[in-house]
Write a protein that holds these residues in place. Structure first.
Motif, short mmCIF file in Angstrom:
data_model
loop_
_atom_site.label_atom_id
_atom_site.label_comp_id
_atom_site.label_asym_id
_atom_site.label_seq_id
_atom_site.Cartn_x
_atom_site.Cartn_y
_atom_site.Cartn_z
N LEU A 1 32.13 7.65 8.70
CA LEU A 1 30.93 7.70 8.01
C LEU A 1 30.89 6.57 7.07
N LEU A 2 32.12 6.34 6.53
CA LEU A 2 32.08 5.39 5.39
C LEU A 2 31.87 3.93 6.00
N LEU A 3 32.31 3.80 7.02
CA LEU A 3 32.22 2.31 7.45
C LEU A 3 30.82 2.09 8.14
N GLU A 4 30.37 2.99 8.58
CA GLU A 4 28.71 2.83 9.23
C GLU A 4 27.81 2.79 7.86
N THR A 5 28.27 3.27 6.68
CA THR A 5 27.11 3.60 5.46
C THR A 5 27.43 2.04 4.82
N VAL A 6 28.47 1.89 4.52
CA VAL A 6 28.68 0.67 3.61
C VAL A 6 28.88 -0.82 4.45
N GLY A 7 29.52 -0.54 5.39
CA GLY A 7 29.41 -1.73 6.18
C GLY A 7 31.11 -2.12 6.30
N ALA A 8 31.86 -2.59 7.49
CA ALA A 8 33.07 -2.97 7.43
C ALA A 8 33.35 -3.86 6.50
N ASP A 9 32.45 -4.83 6.01
CA ASP A 9 32.90 -5.91 5.21
C ASP A 9 32.86 -5.68 3.89
N ARG A 10 32.79 -4.27 3.80
CA ARG A 10 33.05 -3.72 2.05
C ARG A 10 34.07 -2.81 1.86
N CYS A 11 34.82 -2.65 2.95
CA CYS A 11 36.01 -1.76 3.10
C CYS A 11 37.33 -2.33 3.01
N LEU A 12 38.24 -1.92 2.24
CA LEU A 12 39.71 -2.33 2.17
C LEU A 12 40.50 -1.35 2.63
N PHE A 13 41.46 -1.75 3.45
CA PHE A 13 42.34 -1.03 3.89
C PHE A 13 43.02 -0.54 2.68
N GLY A 14 43.43 0.86 2.63
CA GLY A 14 44.31 1.57 1.54
C GLY A 14 44.96 2.76 1.91
N THR A 15 46.11 3.07 1.46
CA THR A 15 46.65 4.21 1.98
C THR A 15 47.16 5.34 0.98
N GLU A 16 47.41 4.84 -0.27
CA GLU A 16 47.86 5.75 -1.24
C GLU A 16 49.56 6.05 -0.83
N ARG A 17 50.01 5.15 0.01
CA ARG A 17 51.44 5.73 0.48
C ARG A 17 52.61 5.14 -0.20
N PRO A 18 53.45 5.89 -0.54
CA PRO A 18 53.73 7.34 -0.51
C PRO A 18 52.57 8.02 -1.41
N GLY A 19 51.98 9.18 -1.04
CA GLY A 19 51.14 9.65 -1.98
C GLY A 19 50.43 10.80 -1.55
#
Lengths: 331, 331, 331, 331, 331, 331
Positions: C266-284
């Motif tokens: 839903l996020l990718l479709e809503t804001v577009g892949a060009d506004r999304c950064l890979f993130g994991t909060e790992r470890p967390g």
């Protein structure tokens, strides 16, 4: 000619639905009162009829005080609301320019510098529809946190009023302290306004400031003996050489909104007919028939006409002359 | 048949002028909203027309939430206002008993015991016009001082709701914290309501309590991964043996007021069609045409009709069946 | 190459004993965290191993947010603590300059001018180890007293960030209001940050400001229909001519820390892949195995790899390209 | 045999990282200090070595006072932390039962009823490892809002202490008022504790209550002339017949943690050797070498051994006998 | 010659009736203490007799501290009261210029800038009757809200004192916190004054500032070991190279108002005879006979005369020489 | 015979020095006013002379109201002070039992339950010297936090007053809000007392309660038209059938302390001579000569003697008869 110096706008009722929206919005939406010309014309016409009924030529109308919400938060909603009130008064005066003149409310808000009200004062001073202002001495609306009218907090406003020669009708707004109704608070605040102004240097610093105290001056004309004595009392800083209290008191003006002939008589005898302006608050606090006489309590002109010991020229002063002298912008 | 489980009363506008008077009165005068039968019939008819436009059979109407003022002081004005709202809903239902059913507001007031709302709950429970209640999880209206919905503060109310089998639509009221509009606060409070209830023992202690969370459940269906992980995490008190978060979540109900098909799809897939009730808030937050499609955003039925992967029986559940199951007092 | 834009420092545990001493000292003693090189190397190595496990090339590490204590008093202990965190990050980056880059915390403290954080911003901006900052939109940590991110309170900081071209990861810290856990508060604050920024002139006044909102943007992508409608609604100040909400939303960046494939879609479709950064909060927050799949919930790369409808070039943008564009100081 | 009646737990440093997590958690997660047996054994062994260095046979250990956070909010984190401290003391005593005995902290929390500490008191009273308690007379930690130790607020606790025959070492915790460091506040609070207790009926109502005042009794032995005079002064409620102040003072006990031979001598001469208990706070406030003598300031036994005018039997009382009399649960 | 550096005005009792009127007036009436010459002469003569009784040549008199009310509101009543006190002292000195010299109180008021006291300081500095000032380190009178004497808050006052070469007797006023009597609070505040001044840069920034700490320096000479150790302790910012605490302490002066020979001896040995000024507070805290010796506790000269180990020249310093050195305006 | 129902104790001035000591003591020392018989006899004799001067037979004396300090903290000092006042009145009455009768003050303290005043009420009710009480309707002394006299807060006191048949003179104490002097506040509070009592059920619930409102009833007789109208106004809950306001008003009593003949006339005409009690406050607010007439303003008897339209029997009622009826314990 009869000029009623103390009366309030009778807006179409949905105007107050706008106020409710403002209060519910958290200040995030200004919205629009959306009062159509037709609705406004109808309510103005109803008011004109009320004037005709009692022989009033012209009425000075200000916003309904208890609705003014100067202590609402965030204060921008009070600004928006007061501006909307002034706008509606302007439009009402335009509909009946010979029957109404405007008294603008000012957005002096609880806990805020008085300077924040000056932009609106400048705005209405530029409009010929306004001849004076409504001055709320208690923006805190009963919280007791407002600097009293005799404090220098008010000086920037007084300076600007004087520069425009705009008289101010002293009249408080709502009251939220569980001890007084707003109507009872009016009387308290008028007394405090008079006493703190007369204890201060205000009228020396602004000798041309014109303050009209509503409702016959609160408690002060009745309690005058107390304040006369205090002025004379050395232990309280007084002396036999000090200006007499009654002399000081006559630097203010008073309206006749007392709804009781004996009280009105005491007022006239105490401050003098030349300091009293005819006022009715009609329709308002006295718009009900006396069960004994059948007369509306706010039909005050006959009371003045029949006042024992009041000369014809004094009556004219009260009904018209004083208002003409005070309100220099009146047509 | 289509039942719209989330909609609000469209009162004649002067009804809100009454609210303004209450707020200005300091609680010293209750007054009377004075909504005539004719004015009410006109506004109700306008609402029926809005239902007809989109094919809604019956609408469950509650007071307009952002106007509820449960944090107003003194709290008796909130009581008076909420009672006036419920009375107007009752009269509206009586005008169109097949088109409307009532959802009553409850006077849970900021900083007051929840027990003070029970008298009004008892009053409306005795009226057949009401089939549920509106449950505001934040009487402090954005001040952050209310015990969250998962706290035992709310137990006396939950107990009474269960005893009447009255479902509750979780929906906050105004917001006065300068950080959120009331509309934004709705979403925050729905999220907090879900998360604190699911962190608590509430649903174990009241297994028959029926809570419908407005606006598709705030942020929770979207952020579900976060809460699933937390349930499993030993350092936060979770474990692989704990009830899965998605299982817990399905103990609540949700409405469809999302105005975005992809979001609605996520909701249906996440909580299941058997936990979703058709709702529109119409007229309200979505009553505006999409500039692209030209369709009103709150015309949600076509969205459900066209939802990919939703079976016909699921559509019926959403549009009617779930509401019938939850609202046992529906005619 | 895979850049993880949202992760936190894994300091040796005794580092937090230093924090406890600061909190107990009343601010009279700064002391010294005394983290030896050996202990730091060990904890950094453990983190590198976690990256290797899931194929992450480089991780942007900021202090552990819930430990930041920006509302602690006297505020100098928050300054000392935040500086100690940034120093430890700098040392960690130095140990593995190809595996870590620094995101510095800023000592914006509850109830204090934002200007008091600028000295530390200047200090870290001079260090090549840092490529961005962590921006806590709620220094009051749940007290609700912070001016929202859309307020001009933040302008001095925005101006300085822009001048250094330092992007900011929006992420709140602790939460002490008994209504939300810190983790729940993250989501609330991200939503408020987005909505108040988009309601304000911030992005017009700072068109080159780069804000990355954590955890997929709180509730906003899911609730987008509500905000789209509001933008169009005349009664709320909107219009059909206003910039569409989704257009505004695309002026921000978002990370992928959602731990739920459908939400991420839903996020990718809503804001577009060009506004999304890979993130994991790992470890967390997601470092626990899904009991069904057995996969760690914060192993998000496979989810992106397998995301239906996401092109290869979009995947590259999310996993690396967007981060390279945003973080211009990345080696 | 030498019994050191005033010393504090030397926990492994990561124990305080647990405290930091508690403070950051908002009270939503209790977590676990996770102090392994090995780590604890190591820190306990280090402490035994410190005893051996100065010839102390047995040490009574309580939690490190300035770390106790009884004013932290929500108060459940103070409870959890204090319980964890007591548990660690219990384990330490079990490791060296002939070298350590436990003094438990009590969760009397700022602004809360003293009764809330009784459950923990009951818990530790059932454990043979504990021979007394640490009594913090200022849970508000410098805010000045705690009822003083002479107030009836403390009676439920005194009653329970007496019933268990558990002596209390009076020692305050942190200080957060920007006027005093915690160490300076210790002295202030000891003085207030003594003076308010002696001004009150406490010791009449609880004649068997055993209070040991830390650090040689704050300011009181030095300022004794002032309080002797006040007891005699009719205008302040005193009289020549009143109990002499020095008699009252001898109803309390004092420790020798003064780090200055002349002061210790004044203490012994003022209150009598039979009211003084050997105490060192080692390792702690005096664990530093005097640059002149080269001796550790907390190596107090030689000071007593060499004290002019102190008999051998008095020395034995101070070093062991008084402790044996007061701490009846000592093995 | 014997100079008593610490004593207070013995005003006619009706002087305090004036204080009661000020407190009851709400600050609206200044009034007048109306102390006649005759009444003043009588009370001054009584005081001279008290000097003669114990062989004091000259007494430095300041207002009665516990009556000073610097935290009273509105603060103008504190100003009026303090000015009235200083005026009465001036008149008393004029009556007996060889027996009294004045120490003026300063209207540093709770929560107000210290600059507001400078006008009164200038006024009294111009009067030859005054040789020093009384410096209250806690205008909040026990509320704990005053910046401590070591804070830069006090710098404007210190600068002015230095410019006039006026020494200051550190002595707190009332105490309204329910934990301490004003007399107990004196000791607390003296300790805080010393410790915060010595922790700060004050004496580096004002090397010629002369501070005399009342009542033998509170708790500090007795607890000196603690502060010596802290100065040396690296973990608290100390070091073996730091100035020794006892060296720092000797930058202050102390009076002998201890009413206990052993304590006075500790003081003299700790700070040195050259830093001690004879003071009695007579009539005051020690004006009562010791039931054993029959001697007044504030008859301190014999104690000094008989002090073991104090040389004749040291005795002269204490009784006269130090005062002459410190009070340069003494005749 | 002339009974003056409103006058205050003229204590020897040093009595107020005792008050100052109480205020400075922090409540730790009760002390003793130490008013000798001789001093008291002298001040009582001065008062008798003042009565003789104006022909007053007997005066009802209460403590000086503005000195009562019911909002002082800790409240025990208000209790001690009020008890000392009552004791001094008792002794004064004993000196001149035919010239004075006592009106006791009650320790109703700001923010405290009214029940805490009942012990002192019981104590004075047992003394024949007292014939009534002084009832302060604003223990908060201008802070606006007291429940108004029409609230049920006061019921326990009203119940006890009625049981003893003790009339109450309504008279406020000090005022500390910077807006009013205490004297101005008297008038405000009398108005609030009347209006809230008459808006409440108090006089229905306590039909035998006797309240005498000081200073001619504040503003109410003058503003009566306003309250008459309100009683009739349906929108404010009134009706033509409601009890007329003037009828309600006549359930109270009023004194004649107005110092202005025209005002006194208005009072007598408005409430009736049978509800007015002769009162002078002599010596007090009117003890100064009118510069025109030369007569003391508090010499009110001639004003009544010369009042136009007042019958002889009415004059007797005012001067004596009403007081005899109301004060049943008068000799």
């Amino acid at each position: 000619m009869v000029i009623d110096a103390h009366a309030h706008l009778n807006a179409p009722e949905v105007f107050y639905a706008y106020k409710a929206r403002l209060q519910s919005s958290g200040g995030h939406h200004r919205g629009d009162p959306k009062i159509g010309d037709e609705a406004l014309a109808a309510s103005a016409a109803r008011n004109v009829a009320l004037l005709d009924e009692v022989g009033t030529t012209m009425q000075l109308i200000s916003p309904r005080p208890y609705q003014l919400m100067p202590s609402a938060r965030p204060e921008r909603i009070a600004h928006w609301w007061i501006e909307a009130n002034n706008d509606l008064i302007r439009r009402t005066v335009d509909l009946h320019p010979t029957r109404f003149a405007g008294m603008a409310a000012l957005p002096v808000c609880a806990g805020r510098p008085v300077e924040e009200a000056l932009a609106e004062l400048d705005r209405i001073a530029a409009m010929p529809q306004f001849v004076g202002v409504l001055l709320n001495p208690d923006p805190s609306e009963g919280a007791g946190t407002t600097p009293p009218l005799g404090s220098e907090y008010w000086y920037p406003l007084f300076e600007r009023l004087v520069s425009y020669d705009l008289p101010a009708l002293v009249h408080s707004a709502g009251c939220f302290n569980e001890r007084e109704t707003y109507s009872e608070h009016f009387i308290t605040e008028e007394s405090i306004a008079i006493l703190t102004v007369l204890r201060s240097n205000t009228l020396n610093d602004f000798p041309t400031l014109k303050l009209i105290v509503s409702h016959g001056g609160g408690s002060v004309p009745y309690q005058i003996g107390r304040w006369q004595a205090e002025r004379l009392m050395p232990s309280l800083g007084g002396s036999a050489d000090a200006e007499r209290f009654e002399t000081s008191l006559r630097k203010l003006y008073f309206d006749t909104v007392l709804h009781n002939p004996a009280s009105l008589r005491l007022l006239l005898e105490t401050v003098g007919a030349d300091r009293c302006l005819f006022g009715t608050e009609r329709p308002g606090s006295g718009s009900v028939a006396d069960p004994v006489t059948g007369r509306q309590l706010d039909d005050i002109k006959p009371v003045i006409d029949e006042m024992p010991g009041l000369s014809e020229s004094d009556k004219k002063l009260v009904l018209e002359g004083n208002a003409r002298k005070v309100f220099t912008r009146l047509p």
